[in-house]
Design a protein around this motif. Structure first.
Motif, short mmCIF file in Angstrom:
data_model
loop_
_atom_site.label_atom_id
_atom_site.label_comp_id
_atom_site.label_asym_id
_atom_site.label_seq_id
_atom_site.Cartn_x
_atom_site.Cartn_y
_atom_site.Cartn_z
N ALA A 86 0.91 -1.25 0.19
CA ALA A 86 0.09 0.08 0.07
C ALA A 86 0.85 1.30 -0.06
N GLU A 87 1.85 1.33 0.74
CA GLU A 87 2.84 2.39 0.95
C GLU A 87 3.50 2.74 -0.41
N ALA A 88 3.99 1.60 -1.08
CA ALA A 88 4.64 1.61 -2.43
C ALA A 88 3.49 2.29 -3.60
N VAL A 89 2.31 1.71 -3.51
CA VAL A 89 1.55 2.20 -4.42
C VAL A 89 1.23 3.62 -4.25
N ARG A 90 0.94 3.93 -2.89
CA ARG A 90 0.81 5.81 -2.79
C ARG A 90 2.12 6.56 -3.13
N GLU A 91 3.40 6.05 -3.06
CA GLU A 91 4.48 6.69 -3.50
C GLU A 91 4.29 6.99 -4.79
N TYR A 92 4.17 5.69 -5.35
CA TYR A 92 4.00 5.60 -7.05
C TYR A 92 3.01 6.72 -7.51
N GLU A 93 1.77 6.84 -6.84
CA GLU A 93 0.91 7.50 -7.28
C GLU A 93 1.27 9.08 -7.08
#
Length: 251
Positions: A86-93
């Motif tokens: 989830a954190e990686a997805v947020r960072e990528y967004e």
């Protein structure tokens, strides 16, 4: 590699690096940070020519304070599927949003576009966008209006008669074709100006050269988009050996 938020000292080093004309990658290397972190930091705080370390630091603190105030207790990022971090997805967004902003897209519009693009369904309702982005319905409405005008989203009604905003396989093709048509209109207008200003005059010559250049560009864009359109419909195939290979589902 250090984690967590950038410190004020790191922001000052970023400002010095920008002043020295260093690339984001070089600044990131000196800070031992990902290039995406530096890129996002600069683009969120004025861009490379207007970045100020102290102002950026205060702005980050204000954003963090607002998030603490507006995020309900227990609320968090949308539940992730497919085993995603989830954190990686947020960072990528955030990175994806930053890149869209760097291309000239307004901040809220970029956030909405990124949010839509990174959903597996490729579509969300206005209320879903409001919940995910923690912004007002008016902000979402304005962003959607802009994206719609650029051909980057389409609207449809779901089974519950709710309006959904869709980013599908053909959206980028339609957007490129809209851009080509818009450029073609500039070409036509420029050529009209040649007659008004008098053929052979410096201003008319300038307009004619602009028209010739943009005419070539718009035709090239339209031709390339048509030739490459099938790529947008390519889906991975997993052969017996287990290695995914691209294939098109279009005849």
């Amino acid at each position: 590699m250090p984690g967590g938020r950038l410190t004020q000292t790191e922001r000052r080093q970023i400002a010095l690096g920008l002043a020295d004309g260093l690339a984001y990658a070089e600044i990131a290397r000196r800070l031992d940070r990902p290039t995406s972190t530096v890129t996002r930091e600069v683009m969120r705080n004025g861009g490379p020519t207007a970045y100020r370390a102290d102002l950026a630091h205060r702005a980050t603190e204000r954003r963090a304070h607002r998030r603490r105030q507006t995020t309900p207790r227990g609320a968090g990022a949308p539940e992730q599927v497919h085993g995603r971090d989830a954190e990686a997805v947020r960072e990528y967004e955030e990175v994806f949003t930053t890149v869209l902003m760097a291309s000239g897209m307004p901040t809220m519009t970029a956030r909405v576009m990124a949010c839509l693009t990174l959903t597996d369904a490729g579509s969300l309702t206005a209320s879903e966008l409001v919940e995910r982005l923690q912004v007002s319905p008016a902000s979402v409405s304005k962003a959607i209006a802009f994206l719609d005008s650029q051909g980057l989203v389409r609207r449809e009604r779901d089974a519950r008669r709710r309006e959904r905003y869709v980013v599908d396989d053909d959206i980028w093709y339609q957007s490129m074709m809209a851009s080509a048509r818009s450029t073609a209109q500039i070409v036509e207008t420029a050529r009209q100006g040649v007659g008004v200003l008098g053929s052979g005059t410096p201003a008319a010559t300038r307009l004619e050269n602009v028209a010739r250049f943009l005419d070539f560009v718009s035709e090239s864009i339209a031709r390339a988009a048509e030739q490459a359109r099938e790529i947008l419909h390519t889906k991975p195939e997993t052969p017996p050996g287990g290695t995914a290979e691209p294939s098109s589902d279009r005849g």
